[in-house]
Design a protein around this motif. Sequence first.
Motif, short mmCIF file in Angstrom:
data_model
loop_
_atom_site.label_atom_id
_atom_site.label_comp_id
_atom_site.label_asym_id
_atom_site.label_seq_id
_atom_site.Cartn_x
_atom_site.Cartn_y
_atom_site.Cartn_z
N ASP A 117 -4.23 -3.42 -5.19
CA ASP A 117 -3.46 -3.54 -3.94
C ASP A 117 -4.10 -4.64 -3.09
O ASP A 117 -5.10 -4.40 -2.42
CB ASP A 117 -3.51 -2.17 -3.23
CG ASP A 117 -2.85 -2.17 -1.88
OD1 ASP A 117 -2.20 -3.19 -1.52
OD2 ASP A 117 -2.98 -1.15 -1.17
N THR B 217 0.83 -1.20 0.00
CA THR B 217 0.00 0.00 0.00
C THR B 217 0.87 1.26 0.00
O THR B 217 0.58 2.22 -0.71
CB THR B 217 -0.94 -0.01 1.23
OG1 THR B 217 -1.76 -1.18 1.14
CG2 THR B 217 -1.81 1.22 1.28
N THR C 155 -4.48 -3.69 4.76
CA THR C 155 -5.50 -3.68 3.71
C THR C 155 -6.44 -4.85 3.93
O THR C 155 -6.00 -5.96 4.27
CB THR C 155 -4.83 -3.79 2.32
OG1 THR C 155 -3.90 -2.72 2.19
CG2 THR C 155 -5.86 -3.71 1.20
MG MG Z 1 -1.88 -2.86 2.33
#
Ligand code: MG
Length: 184
Positions: A68, A26, A44
């Motif tokens: 991502d 990220t 995430t």
């Molecule tokens: Mg991440």
Amino acid sequence: DGGINAEVKEHLFKVLVIGELGTGKTSIIKRYVHQFFSQHYRATIGVDFALKVVNWDANTVIRLQLWDIAGQERFGNMTRVYYKEAVGAFIVFDVLRESTFDAVLKWKNDLDAKVQLPDCSNIPCVLLANKCDQAYVSTPENSKRMEEFCKHNGFIHWYDTSAKDNINIDEAANCLISKILEND
Ligand code: MG
Ligand code: GTP
């Protein structure tokens, strides 16, 4: 309208960013797309998206759709869905944590098993040795070892990167884009 834009070709490429938890996926995307870095870690969940527009040359605009993917997804069964129709990938590990390098081939095998180009070849993949601001990785011995590793395991290239200090992220992206354009 016959203006100068008449010659410009636009490409939309789906690119995956995968690798173990907390390796900096990220952060690399945030740096690349928004020129931003934070020390704060928030894992995430599932998948996030970002779009980077690259004016590649006078006739070519690249729209990179960056996926991502959460590190924890390796233990889930969603990756096949996420990988669909991707044309390139980055696999990220953390130079401070050997276990994240040990998992690189698991990610690579998962990728190659689940997505191919229309001609059935593997999608181009670049290996990122991230957090290089915290460890010295570019010794000649290490570079040679990494080159061998890449050749042996089907990575087109590797880079030591830092999302924190903005090292080699543009270079790595340009390397992947060049290869994707060759395949296009
Ligand atoms: Mg991440
Ligand atoms: P998941 O979403 O859980 O898979 O993690 P991730 O790979 O997206 O990692 P993330 O980008 O969230 O970064 C994890 C932690 O590492 C954060 O605290 C970041 O600030 C830190 N970090 C990321 N990149 C770098 C870097 O290049 N250098 C340093 N020093 N820290 C970094």
